[in-house]
Scaffold this active site. Structure first.
Site, PDB file in Angstrom:
ATOM      1  N   ASP A 401       5.155  -2.239   7.500  1.00  0.00           N
ATOM      2  CA  ASP A 401       5.689  -1.306   6.521  1.00  0.00           C
ATOM      3  C   ASP A 401       6.332  -2.073   5.372  1.00  0.00           C
ATOM      4  O   ASP A 401       6.741  -3.229   5.516  1.00  0.00           O
ATOM      5  CB  ASP A 401       6.716  -0.387   7.183  1.00  0.00           C
ATOM      6  CG  ASP A 401       6.720   1.003   6.576  1.00  0.00           C
ATOM      7  OD1 ASP A 401       6.310   1.134   5.408  1.00  0.00           O
ATOM      8  OD2 ASP A 401       7.128   1.954   7.275  1.00  0.00           O
ATOM      9  N   GLU A 404       4.964  -4.251   0.154  1.00  0.00           N
ATOM     10  CA  GLU A 404       4.818  -4.522  -1.289  1.00  0.00           C
ATOM     11  C   GLU A 404       5.593  -5.772  -1.717  1.00  0.00           C
ATOM     12  O   GLU A 404       4.986  -6.631  -2.341  1.00  0.00           O
ATOM     13  CB  GLU A 404       5.285  -3.322  -2.137  1.00  0.00           C
ATOM     14  CG  GLU A 404       4.453  -2.081  -1.975  1.00  0.00           C
ATOM     15  CD  GLU A 404       4.903  -1.279  -0.755  1.00  0.00           C
ATOM     16  OE1 GLU A 404       6.090  -1.022  -0.596  1.00  0.00           O
ATOM     17  OE2 GLU A 404       4.040  -0.951   0.048  1.00  0.00           O
ATOM     18  N   ASP A 484       3.885   7.079   1.646  1.00  0.00           N
ATOM     19  CA  ASP A 484       4.688   8.241   2.026  1.00  0.00           C
ATOM     20  C   ASP A 484       4.391   9.426   1.115  1.00  0.00           C
ATOM     21  O   ASP A 484       5.189   9.807   0.244  1.00  0.00           O
ATOM     22  CB  ASP A 484       6.172   7.878   1.976  1.00  0.00           C
ATOM     23  CG  ASP A 484       6.528   6.810   3.002  1.00  0.00           C
ATOM     24  OD1 ASP A 484       5.794   6.674   3.994  1.00  0.00           O
ATOM     25  OD2 ASP A 484       7.537   6.117   2.810  1.00  0.00           O
TER      26      ASP A 484
END
Length: 703
Positions: A401, A404, A484
């Site tokens: 998760d 980035e 998300d």
């Protein structure tokens, strides 16, 4: 009077051939055309006075084929480089490159001023760092607000200007939120974000692709202000032109240059159950037991964030109170033929042991709590912590998760404009990362996990569900997902477009949060679902069911989200209308598994696609405009239903026809999967779309 400063002359005065390259010299620039294959040519341009090209750029790309036959012809006005399939013509006056196939023009740079290279000094953060902390639904975010900077290196902003053909359509560039299909007439900002995966790979309806070697933030634009591709920070201007015999091979060329897709284990293609979040070892085992009780197939169960002790965000270990014997739990899951995936993060709370070790060994990005995966020692320590705290228990798959990991857009209550999101990303990334690699953090993150895993556990397949990737990530066992997203019909519509665009990126494994991650509506722009009463609202149940039908035919089939439970029985009610359909489609996925494995073999061995946009599979020009359908492998055409037919957002019953407009490409006849009825191609039809089916067609007439 003011006098202009004369530009350097761009006339090509010297041509040098050396093995697979042709180098063209002018006073202004040095241009190198490298023949990688009969259908791949690399264009590189530098303003270095000595004409050199730094080896750091594109170092992750594979070399071209040796000894590709090609000819070089010079005339007064142009230089022509010709292979068996392509001809690259370079104007002598301006150095503009154009490509032809069978004497037909495919692509052209702008005639005048095709290449712009602007030098700048790049600085890195050095000391006196001030940090701001912001709590978001995506975790605690830290950003540098002030710091001393020192000179790092000299880099370049680069721009290549284009002349696209009238009627030409352009696709790709990774995953975006907005649902744009044809990128002509738009500006696309290529930076990474929670719901955005920037891939610098542009695909044309004319049958070619442009692959840019940059790892920096970039901009593609095709507007009144010009048609160009701009990179924030590179050593030189650099891209590949690929034009294979057929459109369905364009993405294969990317993998020829960056590596074959890693073969995933069979279980990775079954149903994956996740939610935010399972809290204990007991809850995980009880959930799996319920799948057995309900006779619902399950391949993988996922542990989202907070496996660690409370307050130790990102620590790669288990809270012994909630997870007393993880090895035993994993063994029990394996006995039931269920695999275990766990969420791990590159950010770590400063109180935890992993952070302290990272800081002591200088493996953090400057000033913050995020692992520096750009450096080999950072990747190796990250894996070693993962191995010691997690992998030793027999964990089957990683969920990376926030890979980035810079998402400044989440620091705002209101959503920022695309150009502001881009500029904020460039600023935030340049404070903590080498800006020339800022778009590729996810790539290096996956690389470290892959290299450590195959070294220490060669018997275990590498499966890495990650929120971000880049050119070449496919070789590291990467599955990408769309972040998300929110529970809205408009988001579902846009996700179908995103699936088609991501298929063109060359990274074959992609999935999403079925039903959207956020179901309710909150004050922040990203918490934007339409269903505050979640599973008690028949409108949400209809949306979730249609989303799951669509996801049944994605490369990876996965449920996840917050605001409500996501197990199939959460959708039970007095009628069980939606629950029964959900279970039906989960079971249908397992009926398709032998076919999916056949397709995956072709993906890994022959660089084919799993999900295929229609224009890449058919010679029907109408398919160029269709992003609402796709081929699932070579045989099945999937047509997701993306509008409500039974209930509105408040759960009120609708009185609508249960049909869906479907286009049947003209190359062949089509057979309705549900009825066996054969339909002629080359026309639109109204397909039955009752809630218990998704319009699904088999290519060709079936006996």
């Amino acid at each position: 009077m003011i006098s202009p400063i004369k530009a350097k002359n761009s006339v090509i005065t010297k041509v040098v051939r050396n093995k697979n390259t042709v180098t063209l010299f002018s006073e202004r620039e040095t241009m190198r055309l490298s023949v990688y294959d009969k259908d791949i040519v690399r264009i590189s341009v530098t303003h270095n006075p000595d004409g050199s090209f730094e080896k750091e750029q594109g170092e992750e790309f594979l070399p071209g084929l040796p000894d590709v036959p090609f000819s070089v012809d010079e005339s007064e006005n142009e230089i022509t480089i010709k292979t068996e399939l392509l001809a690259a013509k370079v104007t002598r006056k301006f150095g503009s490159v154009s490509f032809y196939k069978n004497e037909n023009p495919l692509f052209s740079e702008a005639i005048e001023n095709p290449h712009v290279i602007e030098k700048f000094d790049s600085y890195k953060t050095a000391g006196n760092i001030k940090i701001e902390e912001i709590q978001t639904a995506d975790g605690l975010k830290k950003r540098v607000t002030a710091a001393d900077k020192i000179f790092d290196k000299t880099l370049n902003h680069t721009t290549v200007n284009f002349n696209f053909s009238a009627g030409e359509k352009l696709y790709g560039l990774g995953q975006a939120e907005e649902g744009v299909w044809n990128l002509r007439g738009t500006t696309q900002y290529l930076h990474q974000a929670n719901k955005k995966i920037a891939i610098p790979f542009l695909v044309s309806s004319l049958g070619y692709g442009l692959i840019f070697t940059t790892q920096s933030p970039a901009i593609f634009s095709d507007t009144a202000y010009g048609s160009y591709f701009y990179t924030t920070a590179d050593y030189y201007l650099d891209y590949f032109f690929v034009a294979p015999k057929s459109k369905n091979l364009i993405t294969a060329k990317m993998r020829q240059l960056t590596g074959k897709a890693l073969k995933l284990p069979d279980w990775a293609f079954g149903y994956i159950q996740s939610q935010e979040r399972y809290e204990t070892q007991e809850e995980i085992l009880q959930t799996v037991a319920q799948f057995k009780e309900h006779d619902i197939p399950l391949s993988t169960i996922v542990l989202d964030w907070l496996s660690w002790e409370d307050g130790m965000w990102g620590q790669k270990s288990f809270d012994q109170k909630r997870f007393p014997d993880v090895t035993k739990m994993v063994d029990e899951l394996h006995k039931q033929n269920v695999r275990f995936m766990i969420s791990i993060w590159p950010s770590m709370d400063e109180k935890c042991a992993n952070y302290k070790e990272m800081k002591e060994k200088d493996c953090l990005l400057p000033g913050i709590n995020i692992c520096n995966v750009f450096e080999k020692k950072g990747r190796e320590l990250y894996w070693e912590q993962t191995r010691q705290g997690l992998a030793k228990h027999g964990i089957d798959a990683w969920w990376c998760d926030s890979s980035e990991p810079v998402t400044p857009e989440w620091n705002h209550v209101e959503k920022q404009t695309p150009e502001n999101m881009f500029s904020e990303f460039v600023k935030a990334a340049s404070d903590i990362m080498p800006i020339e690699k800022a778009n590729a953090y996810g790539f290096y993150h996956s690389k470290g996990l892959y290299e450590g895993s195959i070294r220490d556990y060669p018997e275990r397949p590498v499966v890495n569900l990650t929120r971000n990737g880049y050119l070449g990530s496919q070789k590291y066992g990467v599955i990408l997902w769309s972040g998300d997203i929110s529970a809205k019909w408009s988001v579902l519509q846009n996700q179908v477009v995103a699936a088609n665009q991501m298929a063109l990126s060359g990274l074959p494994y992609w999935t999403l949060d079925i039903g959207g991650f956020f179901v309710k509506k909150g004050i922040h722009w990203y918490w934007d679902g339409d269903y505050d009463d979640t599973t008690s609202n028949a409108g949400f149940k209809e949306l979730y069911t249609r989303w799951l039908q669509f996801a049944t035919f994605l490369p990876i089939f996965r449920a996840h989200g917050t605001d409500c439970r996501r197990e199939p029985w959460a959708f039970m009610d007095d009628s069980n209308l939606f629950y029964d359909v959900i279970v039906k489609f989960i079971k249908l996925r397992y009926e398709f598994l032998p076919y999916i494995k056949e397709v995956e073999e072709a993906v890994c061995n022959n660089d084919e696609m799993i999900l295929r946009p229609l224009f890449t599979a058919f010679n029907d020009k109408n398919c160029e405009d269709i992003s609402t359908q796709f081929m699932f492998g070579p045989k099945y055409m999937v047509c997701p239903v993306t509008k409500p037919m039974y209930f509105d957002n408040e759960g009120n019953a609708l009185n609508t026809e249960k049909f869906w407009d479907v286009y049947l490409p003209s190359d062949c006849d089509w057979t309705d999967y549900w009825t066996g009825k054969t339909e002629k191609g080359g026309r639109w039809i109204k397909a039955s779309a009752e809630i218990d089916k998704i319009p699904l067609f088999i290519r060709g007439a079936q006996n």
